[in-house]
Scaffold this motif. Structure first.
Motif, PDB file in Angstrom:
ATOM      1  N   ALA A   1      14.676  33.097  33.542  1.00  0.00           N
ATOM      2  CA  ALA A   1      13.669  33.949  34.173  1.00  0.00           C
ATOM      3  C   ALA A   1      12.803  33.060  35.067  1.00  0.00           C
ATOM      4  O   ALA A   1      12.540  31.897  34.733  1.00  0.00           O
ATOM      5  CB  ALA A   1      12.813  34.656  33.135  1.00  0.00           C
TER       6      ALA A   1
ATOM      7  N   ALA B   1      10.954  43.761  25.143  1.00  0.00           N
ATOM      8  CA  ALA B   1      10.200  42.648  25.707  1.00  0.00           C
ATOM      9  C   ALA B   1       9.269  42.059  24.661  1.00  0.00           C
ATOM     10  O   ALA B   1       8.619  42.788  23.921  1.00  0.00           O
ATOM     11  CB  ALA B   1       9.396  43.103  26.927  1.00  0.00           C
TER      12      ALA B   1
ATOM     13  N   THR C   1      14.374  38.195  36.240  1.00  0.00           N
ATOM     14  CA  THR C   1      15.071  37.861  35.003  1.00  0.00           C
ATOM     15  C   THR C   1      16.570  37.922  35.257  1.00  0.00           C
ATOM     16  O   THR C   1      17.058  38.849  35.901  1.00  0.00           O
ATOM     17  CB  THR C   1      14.683  38.845  33.879  1.00  0.00           C
ATOM     18  OG1 THR C   1      13.255  38.810  33.720  1.00  0.00           O
ATOM     19  CG2 THR C   1      15.347  38.479  32.568  1.00  0.00           C
TER      20      THR C   1
ATOM     21  N   TYR D   1      17.965  36.671  23.653  1.00  0.00           N
ATOM     22  CA  TYR D   1      16.517  36.731  23.923  1.00  0.00           C
ATOM     23  C   TYR D   1      16.146  37.929  24.780  1.00  0.00           C
ATOM     24  O   TYR D   1      15.127  38.565  24.558  1.00  0.00           O
ATOM     25  CB  TYR D   1      16.099  35.437  24.619  1.00  0.00           C
ATOM     26  CG  TYR D   1      14.624  35.265  24.836  1.00  0.00           C
ATOM     27  CD1 TYR D   1      13.809  34.754  23.831  1.00  0.00           C
ATOM     28  CD2 TYR D   1      14.040  35.572  26.052  1.00  0.00           C
ATOM     29  CE1 TYR D   1      12.454  34.550  24.032  1.00  0.00           C
ATOM     30  CE2 TYR D   1      12.684  35.379  26.270  1.00  0.00           C
ATOM     31  CZ  TYR D   1      11.901  34.865  25.251  1.00  0.00           C
ATOM     32  OH  TYR D   1      10.559  34.673  25.460  1.00  0.00           O
ATOM     33  N   TYR D   2      16.975  38.250  25.769  1.00  0.00           N
ATOM     34  CA  TYR D   2      16.677  39.347  26.684  1.00  0.00           C
ATOM     35  C   TYR D   2      17.325  40.668  26.266  1.00  0.00           C
ATOM     36  O   TYR D   2      17.222  41.652  26.979  1.00  0.00           O
ATOM     37  CB  TYR D   2      17.131  38.998  28.107  1.00  0.00           C
ATOM     38  CG  TYR D   2      16.396  37.809  28.666  1.00  0.00           C
ATOM     39  CD1 TYR D   2      15.063  37.895  29.014  1.00  0.00           C
ATOM     40  CD2 TYR D   2      17.044  36.591  28.835  1.00  0.00           C
ATOM     41  CE1 TYR D   2      14.381  36.800  29.518  1.00  0.00           C
ATOM     42  CE2 TYR D   2      16.376  35.490  29.342  1.00  0.00           C
ATOM     43  CZ  TYR D   2      15.048  35.606  29.679  1.00  0.00           C
ATOM     44  OH  TYR D   2      14.384  34.523  30.185  1.00  0.00           O
ATOM     45  N   ASP D   3      18.008  40.691  25.118  1.00  0.00           N
ATOM     46  CA  ASP D   3      18.714  41.896  24.687  1.00  0.00           C
ATOM     47  C   ASP D   3      17.810  42.939  24.047  1.00  0.00           C
ATOM     48  O   ASP D   3      18.125  44.120  24.073  1.00  0.00           O
ATOM     49  CB  ASP D   3      19.823  41.545  23.683  1.00  0.00           C
ATOM     50  CG  ASP D   3      20.902  40.714  24.315  1.00  0.00           C
ATOM     51  OD1 ASP D   3      20.943  40.601  25.557  1.00  0.00           O
ATOM     52  OD2 ASP D   3      21.718  40.150  23.558  1.00  0.00           O
TER      53      ASP D   3
ATOM     54  N   PRO E   1      19.383  37.982  32.779  1.00  0.00           N
ATOM     55  CA  PRO E   1      19.732  38.012  31.352  1.00  0.00           C
ATOM     56  C   PRO E   1      21.045  37.305  31.007  1.00  0.00           C
ATOM     57  O   PRO E   1      21.124  36.618  29.995  1.00  0.00           O
ATOM     58  CB  PRO E   1      19.831  39.504  31.031  1.00  0.00           C
ATOM     59  CG  PRO E   1      19.108  40.196  32.125  1.00  0.00           C
ATOM     60  CD  PRO E   1      19.197  39.311  33.326  1.00  0.00           C
TER      61      PRO E   1
END
Length: 160
Positions: free
Chosen positions: A121, A154, A114, A149-151, A116
């Motif tokens: 990804a 999951a 990933t 989205y990645y903050d 971020p």
């Protein structure tokens, strides 16, 4: 077809933030959209690739995934990030290139990576087990996501 990854905007004809209707129209240009979880998928028989659009709770595109089981054929849908062909470039070389630019998080014992800050990804089902093992040399899937989205914790695509 050439899919250019352009975080945070999109990939190919599909754009992050597209409405449900606009995303469906963009996918129709690639094939016949089918419902897949909280989104749609188009399977491209000529190349074996699949293109997914995942929607958030507001029904706008929050992530786009491109999967290919085989790289390097003439009929293959190519996916580029800047000058890098993400499915034809060996995974280890691609990861090394990205590590020069940003933080890369390795997960699943090297099956998943990933990025971020780049909103990307990458995934592969297997890794090479020996130096001469051809399997797992390339990634099979790339996902481009919306900012943020990645903050958080999951999630499965489309759950946020």
């Amino acid at each position: 077809m050439l899919f250019e990854l352009a975080p945070p905007f999109g990939a190919g004809p599909i754009r992050i933030g597209m409405s449900h209707a606009d995303a469906h129209a963009a996918l129709e240009a690639l094939g016949t959209p089918e419902v897949y979880g909280s989104g749609w998928v188009v399977h491209r028989p000529s190349s074996g690739a699949s293109v997914f659009a995942y929607f958030d709770k507001h029904q706008v595109v929050e992530a786009i995934e491109i999967y290919t089981p085989v790289a390097g054929t003439d009929e293959w849908d190519r996916v580029l990030w800047e000058e890098l062909d993400v499915f034809a470039t060996p995974a280890e070389e691609l990861v090394a290139q990205f590590r020069q630019r940003t933080t890369v998080i390795e997960e699943q014992n090297g099956h998943s990576y990933t990025l971020p800050k780049l909103l990307l990804a990458f995934w592969r089902s297997i890794k090479p087990e020996a130096e001469d093992d051809p399997g797992g040399r390339q990634f099979e899937s790339v996902l481009i996501a919306r900012p943020g989205y990645y903050d958080g914790p999951a999630t499965t695509p489309g759950d946020a």
